[in-house]
Design an enzyme around this catalytic site. Structure first.
Site, PDB file in Angstrom:
ATOM      1  N   LYS A  87       2.696   8.874   4.530  1.00  0.00           N
ATOM      2  CA  LYS A  87       2.036   9.242   3.281  1.00  0.00           C
ATOM      3  C   LYS A  87       0.748   9.996   3.573  1.00  0.00           C
ATOM      4  O   LYS A  87      -0.099   9.526   4.336  1.00  0.00           O
ATOM      5  CB  LYS A  87       1.733   7.982   2.452  1.00  0.00           C
ATOM      6  CG  LYS A  87       0.985   8.281   1.136  1.00  0.00           C
ATOM      7  CD  LYS A  87       0.809   7.019   0.300  1.00  0.00           C
ATOM      8  CE  LYS A  87      -0.114   7.261  -0.887  1.00  0.00           C
ATOM      9  NZ  LYS A  87      -0.294   6.058  -1.722  1.00  0.00           N
ATOM     10  N   ASP A 106      -0.740  -0.774  -0.269  1.00  0.00           N
ATOM     11  CA  ASP A 106      -1.362   0.179   0.671  1.00  0.00           C
ATOM     12  C   ASP A 106      -2.578  -0.514   1.286  1.00  0.00           C
ATOM     13  O   ASP A 106      -3.608  -0.667   0.634  1.00  0.00           O
ATOM     14  CB  ASP A 106      -1.821   1.450  -0.070  1.00  0.00           C
ATOM     15  CG  ASP A 106      -0.662   2.375  -0.429  1.00  0.00           C
ATOM     16  OD1 ASP A 106       0.492   1.890  -0.445  1.00  0.00           O
ATOM     17  OD2 ASP A 106      -0.911   3.554  -0.718  1.00  0.00           O
ATOM     18  N   LYS A 162      -0.116   5.846   6.535  1.00  0.00           N
ATOM     19  CA  LYS A 162      -0.800   6.681   5.542  1.00  0.00           C
ATOM     20  C   LYS A 162      -2.089   7.225   6.152  1.00  0.00           C
ATOM     21  O   LYS A 162      -2.786   6.508   6.871  1.00  0.00           O
ATOM     22  CB  LYS A 162      -1.079   5.832   4.294  1.00  0.00           C
ATOM     23  CG  LYS A 162      -1.881   6.512   3.192  1.00  0.00           C
ATOM     24  CD  LYS A 162      -2.035   5.564   2.009  1.00  0.00           C
ATOM     25  CE  LYS A 162      -3.067   6.059   1.005  1.00  0.00           C
ATOM     26  NZ  LYS A 162      -3.256   5.127  -0.123  1.00  0.00           N
TER      27      LYS A 162
END
Length: 212
Positions: free
Chosen positions: A180, A89, A151
């Protein structure tokens, strides 16, 4: 009922101890969460704890500010993958995006994606710092660079996940990428709202409470 595979069980605070991280790993195995998300210091430790399970190891890169050099992000990614990370991430360079230095932002993501090898890449765009137009552009650049997910947030800035942002991100990337939602998801109602808006993954430290 929310599918437990929606969740990245997260522990990213500066004071996270080895004991606390081990507890998160045990919870992730017990509930069948998708991954355990940690800072790179704990990647190898988590990989060892999860080796006999189907829970993935997720490591954050360029976290939480995103303004590290691209080389530093790529190197951090390579080390994390070597230590056992299945997912990365990364945080984009928000300042470069705001300066409309789109080549810089896109290349940043591309180099991290290259360093990922077979690992999945999620791109944190830090929605709380962006206009809707910038959110769309960030998602387009992540898609262009070959990322697997976009995300919403680090959870360490001025705000977290918002259903409007999730919906906008999903609309921008379509069905070809994951979305996300993370930051501020502390109850089942909020989690369900994010999924309804288009989130295919949820990042939270309150995972067990939500699933109970």
């Amino acid at each position: 009922m929310l599918n437990t595979k929606l969740f990245d069980h997260t522990i990213l605070k500066a004071d996270a101890t080895r004991e606390a991280v081990a507890k998160i790993c045990e919870e992730a195995k017990e509930y069948g969460f998708m991954s355990v998300c940690v800072n790179s210091y704990y990647t190898a430790f988590v990989a060892e704890k999860l080796k006999d399970s189907d829970v993935k190891v997720c490591t954050v890169v360029g976290f939480p500010l995103g303004q590290m050099s691209t080389k530093a992000k790529a190197a951090e990614t390579e080390l994390a993958v070597k230590d056992g990370a299945d997912e990365i991430d990364m945080v984009i360079n928000v300042g470069a995006l705001k300066d409309k230095e789109y080549d810089v932002v896109c290349n940043d993501i591309k180099e991290v994606k290259k360093a990922c090898g077979q690992a999945l890449l999620k791109v944190i765009i830090e929605t709380c710092l962006l206009t809707d137009e910038e959110k769309v552009k960030a998602c387009e650049l992540a898609k262009e660079a070959g990322a697997d997910y976009v995300k919403t947030s680090t959870g360490f800035s001025t705000g977290g996940a918002d259903a409007h942002d999730v919906e906008l991100m999903r609309k921008t990337v379509g069905d070809s990428m994951g979305v996300k939602a993370s930051g501020g998801i502390r109850d089942k109602e909020t989690a369900e709202k994010m999924v309804k808006a288009g989130a295919s993954r949820l990042g939270t430290s309150a995972t067990v409470a939500i699933c109970k």
